[in-house]
Design an enzyme around this catalytic site. Structure first.
Site, mmCIF file in Angstrom:
data_model
loop_
_atom_site.group_PDB
_atom_site.id
_atom_site.type_symbol
_atom_site.label_atom_id
_atom_site.label_comp_id
_atom_site.label_asym_id
_atom_site.label_seq_id
_atom_site.Cartn_x
_atom_site.Cartn_y
_atom_site.Cartn_z
ATOM 1 N N TRP A 120 0.532 -0.938 0.187
ATOM 2 C CA TRP A 120 0.108 -0.173 -0.357
ATOM 3 C C TRP A 120 1.329 1.438 0.122
ATOM 4 C CZ3 TRP A 120 2.147 2.149 3.877
ATOM 5 C CH2 TRP A 120 2.184 1.285 5.198
ATOM 6 N N LYS A 166 -3.209 -7.879 -7.219
ATOM 7 C CA LYS A 166 -3.610 -7.528 -6.051
ATOM 8 C C LYS A 166 -3.277 -6.483 -5.010
ATOM 9 C CE LYS A 166 -4.694 -8.731 -1.314
ATOM 10 N NZ LYS A 166 -4.651 -7.883 -1.085
ATOM 11 N N TYR A 205 3.385 -21.945 -0.357
ATOM 12 C CA TYR A 205 2.840 -21.504 -1.180
ATOM 13 C C TYR A 205 3.184 -21.920 -2.588
ATOM 14 C CZ TYR A 205 0.284 -18.159 0.986
ATOM 15 O OH TYR A 205 -0.723 -16.922 2.466
ATOM 16 N N GLU A 252 10.119 -9.085 -3.009
ATOM 17 C CA GLU A 252 10.828 -7.831 -2.410
ATOM 18 C C GLU A 252 10.303 -7.015 -1.268
ATOM 19 O OE1 GLU A 252 13.010 -6.658 -4.152
ATOM 20 O OE2 GLU A 252 12.655 -6.756 -6.601
ATOM 21 N N CYS A 311 9.840 0.949 1.367
ATOM 22 C CA CYS A 311 10.869 -0.292 2.169
ATOM 23 C C CYS A 311 12.327 0.567 2.438
ATOM 24 C CB CYS A 311 11.275 -1.027 0.874
ATOM 25 S SG CYS A 311 10.539 -0.610 -0.580
ATOM 26 N N GLU A 336 12.105 -3.407 11.652
ATOM 27 C CA GLU A 336 11.581 -2.110 10.084
ATOM 28 C C GLU A 336 10.015 -1.865 11.188
ATOM 29 O OE1 GLU A 336 9.766 -3.533 7.357
ATOM 30 O OE2 GLU A 336 10.418 -2.265 5.349
HETATM 31 P P1 NAP Z 1 1.806 -7.274 3.717
HETATM 32 O O1 NAP Z 1 1.171 -7.224 5.104
HETATM 33 O O2 NAP Z 1 3.337 -8.112 3.339
HETATM 34 O O3 NAP Z 1 0.894 -7.189 2.382
HETATM 35 C C1 NAP Z 1 1.725 -6.889 1.424
HETATM 36 C C2 NAP Z 1 0.456 -7.983 0.104
HETATM 37 O O4 NAP Z 1 0.676 -8.754 0.517
HETATM 38 C C3 NAP Z 1 -1.227 -6.982 0.225
HETATM 39 O O5 NAP Z 1 -1.854 -6.711 -1.150
HETATM 40 C C4 NAP Z 1 -1.537 -8.045 1.302
HETATM 41 O O6 NAP Z 1 -3.001 -8.150 1.232
HETATM 42 C C5 NAP Z 1 -1.096 -9.805 0.694
HETATM 43 N N1 NAP Z 1 -1.502 -10.727 1.809
HETATM 44 C C6 NAP Z 1 -1.272 -10.453 2.979
HETATM 45 N N2 NAP Z 1 -1.684 -10.928 3.843
HETATM 46 C C7 NAP Z 1 -1.368 -11.933 2.890
HETATM 47 C C8 NAP Z 1 -1.060 -14.183 2.896
HETATM 48 N N3 NAP Z 1 -1.559 -14.645 4.449
HETATM 49 N N4 NAP Z 1 -1.203 -14.607 1.827
HETATM 50 C C9 NAP Z 1 -1.071 -13.605 0.824
HETATM 51 N N5 NAP Z 1 -1.083 -12.830 0.575
HETATM 52 C C10 NAP Z 1 -1.177 -12.159 1.690
HETATM 53 O O7 NAP Z 1 3.042 -5.724 3.543
HETATM 54 P P2 NAP Z 1 2.505 -4.095 3.495
HETATM 55 O O8 NAP Z 1 2.205 -4.199 5.207
HETATM 56 O O9 NAP Z 1 1.336 -4.336 2.465
HETATM 57 O O10 NAP Z 1 3.232 -3.366 3.398
HETATM 58 C C11 NAP Z 1 4.585 -2.950 3.732
HETATM 59 C C12 NAP Z 1 6.055 -3.904 3.642
HETATM 60 O O11 NAP Z 1 6.188 -3.893 2.295
HETATM 61 C C13 NAP Z 1 7.012 -3.447 4.643
HETATM 62 O O12 NAP Z 1 7.912 -4.768 5.415
HETATM 63 C C14 NAP Z 1 8.022 -3.395 2.946
HETATM 64 O O13 NAP Z 1 9.686 -2.371 3.435
HETATM 65 C C15 NAP Z 1 7.852 -3.767 2.093
HETATM 66 N N6 NAP Z 1 8.135 -3.051 1.250
HETATM 67 C C16 NAP Z 1 8.686 -3.371 0.273
HETATM 68 C C17 NAP Z 1 9.026 -2.846 -1.205
HETATM 69 C C18 NAP Z 1 10.239 -3.080 -1.716
HETATM 70 O O14 NAP Z 1 10.054 -2.915 -3.507
HETATM 71 N N7 NAP Z 1 11.305 -4.271 -1.226
HETATM 72 C C19 NAP Z 1 8.378 -2.005 -1.490
HETATM 73 C C20 NAP Z 1 7.250 -1.517 -1.010
HETATM 74 C C21 NAP Z 1 7.397 -1.870 0.417
HETATM 75 P P3 NAP Z 1 -4.326 -7.380 2.001
HETATM 76 O O15 NAP Z 1 -3.316 -5.749 2.181
HETATM 77 O O16 NAP Z 1 -5.390 -7.696 2.057
HETATM 78 O O17 NAP Z 1 -3.209 -7.838 3.784
#
Ligand code: NAP
Ligand code: MG
Length: 500
Positions: A168, A192, A256, A268, A303, A401
């Site tokens: 997000w 998604k 999975y 990522e 991130c 983090e």
């Molecule tokens: P997240 O909780 O891991 O969610 C990411 C995506 O995964 C969302 O679409 C989420 O859906 C989905 N998801 C959640 N639970 C899941 C499950 N059990 N099985 C499959 N998919 C699932 O991460 P976030 O809070 O959105 O984003 C923050 C994180 O992203 C931070 O750790 C950040 O460092 C990382 N990030 C990394 C980069 C990079 O390029 N390396 C860039 C940006 C962010 P829902 O929204 O419905 O929960």
């Protein structure tokens, strides 16, 4: 500033936005099979913006079937690459024409400041789509050195059905990073979006259809990750998952995959990126300006956010003063006011997580020398830039983090100690290094365990450079640059006998 509209004008636009709220499957907007919806909220005001289709397993099955059908029919995969390129460029052009509307939609759905959406998110997403589209008809295969008795052709083919599970923090930009190369290479795709920020992703479907992307090639299924993300991860007919999000959820995708069809997984993930100031830096003006950007840009919901500033012990106070000076220019408040550089945390639950870390920092003995308490504006989800001093490398805030506007000052007594602390993390996404000595720049950059090392600036590289993490920050491939295309391609050998 003169290029911006007024706050009142952006607020009027926000009230009159039109956008789809249903899933996009097989070229049509459709409700979730269950009929369920979920609210999407403007976190800066707490107001509900819309009810969006809340998809489940059945919707994922429909989306994968539509994607597979379009792929097998070859309507996109077998289209001449130059034609595909033209359609991708038209898609980018439509985003450009509608950039202001998309920026407002992004801002209200996520709490991001409109000025950033206009100056960074939209232009970078569009530029990214264009950059990858241009590659569509410039990919060559290879011929192996197999001698005169055979002709070995090394051919790249689109992998098939690509599912992108998105975060997000940069909703549209992350779509751009993944969709750009996946589309250009002829794949059929399922997006998604994160549940708190689905609106701009859904809006893209309108432009994709208008640009001529054939039905079934782009599908969008909003819904809870634990349902939709898991169903995509386990689906036997998805060929690759490109995921950006937390390390915790990233690990699940590897499971999975191993429990289903061994689909390719590209992750990522999170980070705890260091900002290292070597002892040869004379003037802190520029370094401190970049440290502020590195820590607080996008409210620290980044991130690559640099949350560990590692610098000479005897000049910590000087660096802090220089940061404070730059911070005076960082106004926080109503995201639709273009004067504000910082907006709201993305959601109540994320706000609570970030505040929890701030409280833990204090409880473990560190001192918030800047910020440290929420601001009483709007929905109450506004956290000001927060800098902790008196931090030990063992403190929670120096290791985990936070993903919020919180950074730490870690004093060291030598460049070697700085390097040791910088690398002493389970993550390895990005690292920033400031030095006045170009030789030190090269030497230390080579020693830093991170996918991107930016020297004398805070940066994630540009469209031309691969992006991805070492250690728990990434797995299986890169976004951006030419390398990102490899995620979405299979390599085939065609070995032809030339002996008569
Ligand atoms: P997240 O909780 O891991 O969610 C990411 C995506 O995964 C969302 O679409 C989420 O859906 C989905 N998801 C959640 N639970 C899941 C499950 N059990 N099985 C499959 N998919 C699932 O991460 P976030 O809070 O959105 O984003 C923050 C994180 O992203 C931070 O750790 C950040 O460092 C990382 N990030 C990394 C980069 C990079 O390029 N390396 C860039 C940006 C962010 P829902 O929204 O419905 O929960
Ligand atoms: Mg929202």
């Amino acid at each position: 500033m003169s290029d911006f509209l007024t706050t009142a004008q952006y607020e009027a636009m926000a009230r009159s936005l039109s956008f789809p709220t249903q899933a996009f499957i097989g070229g049509k907007f459709v409700p979730a099979a269950s009929g369920k919806t979920m609210d999407t909220i403007n976190p800066a005001t707490g107001e509900k913006i819309a009810e969006v289709a809340s998809c489940g397993v059945e919707d994922v099955n429909r989306a994968v079937a539509a994607a597979r059908k379009s792929f097998e029919r070859g309507v996109w995969a077998k289209m001449h690459p130059t034609e595909r390129k033209k359609i991708c460029l038209r898609f980018a052009e439509l985003l450009e024409k509608n950039a202001v509307e998309l920026a407002v939609l992004e801002s209200v759905d996520s709490g991001k400041p409109i000025r950033e959406c206009l100056m960074t998110d939209l232009p970078e997403t569009i530029e990214c789509l264009i950059w990858h589209a241009e590659i569509a008809d410039k990919q060559y295969g290879g011929i192996s050195p197999s001698g005169s008795g055979a002709l070995g052709l090394i051919v790249k083919e689109p992998i098939g059905v690509v599912a992108c599970v998105l975060p997000w923090n940069f909703p549209l930009m992350m779509v751009g990073w993944k969709l750009g190369p996946a589309l250009a290479e002829g794949n059929s795709i399922i997006l998604k979006p994160a549940s708190v920020t689905p609106l701009t992703t859904l809006k893209l479907a309108e432009f994709a259809a208008a640009a001529g992307i054939p039905e079934g090639v782009l599908n969008i299924v909003p819904g809870p990750g634990a349902l939709v993300g898991e169903a995509l991860g386990l689906h036997p007919d998805v060929d690759v998952i490109s995921f950006t999000g937390s390390t915790e959820v990233g690990r699940l995708f590897l499971r999975y995959s191993s429990e289903s069809n061994l689909k390719r997984i590209v992750l990522e993930l999170g980070g705890k990126s260091p900002f290292v100031v070597l002892d040869d830096v004379k003037d802190y003006t520029v370094a401190a300006q970049h440290a502020v950007q590195a820590a607080f840009w996008n409210m620290g919901e980044n991130c690559t956010g640099n949350s560990r500033i590692i610098l000479p012990n005897n000049r910590k106070a000087e660096f802090l003063e220089a940061m404070k000076k730059h911070l005076q220019g960082w106004k926080i408040g109503n995201p639709l006011d273009p004067a504000n550089a910082l907006g709201s945390m993305v959601s109540k639950s994320h706000f609570t997580t970030v505040m929890g870390y701030i409280e833990k920092g204090k409880a473990e003995g560190a001192t918030a020398v800047v910020g440290g308490a929420p601001l009483g504006i709007g929905s109450g989800l506004f956290i000001p830039p927060t800098i902790f001093d008196g931090v030990l490398p063992t403190h929670t805030i120096a290791n985990e983090e936070i993903f919020g506007p919180v950074t730490t000052l870690l004093g060291v007594n030598s460049n070697e100690e700085a390097l040791r602390i910088a690398n002493n993390t389970v993550y390895g996404l990005q690292a920033t290094l400031f030095t006045d000595d170009i030789t030190n720049g090269h030497l230390f950059a080579r020693e830093m365990k991170a996918g991107t090392v930016s020297v004398n600036n805070f940066s994630e590289g540009d469209n031309t450079t691969p992006f991805g993490g070492y250690k728990l920050s990434g797995f299986g491939g890169k976004d951006k640059g030419r390398e990102s295309h490899d995620q979405y391609l299979e390599t085939k050998t065609i070995f032809i006998n030339l002996n008569k």
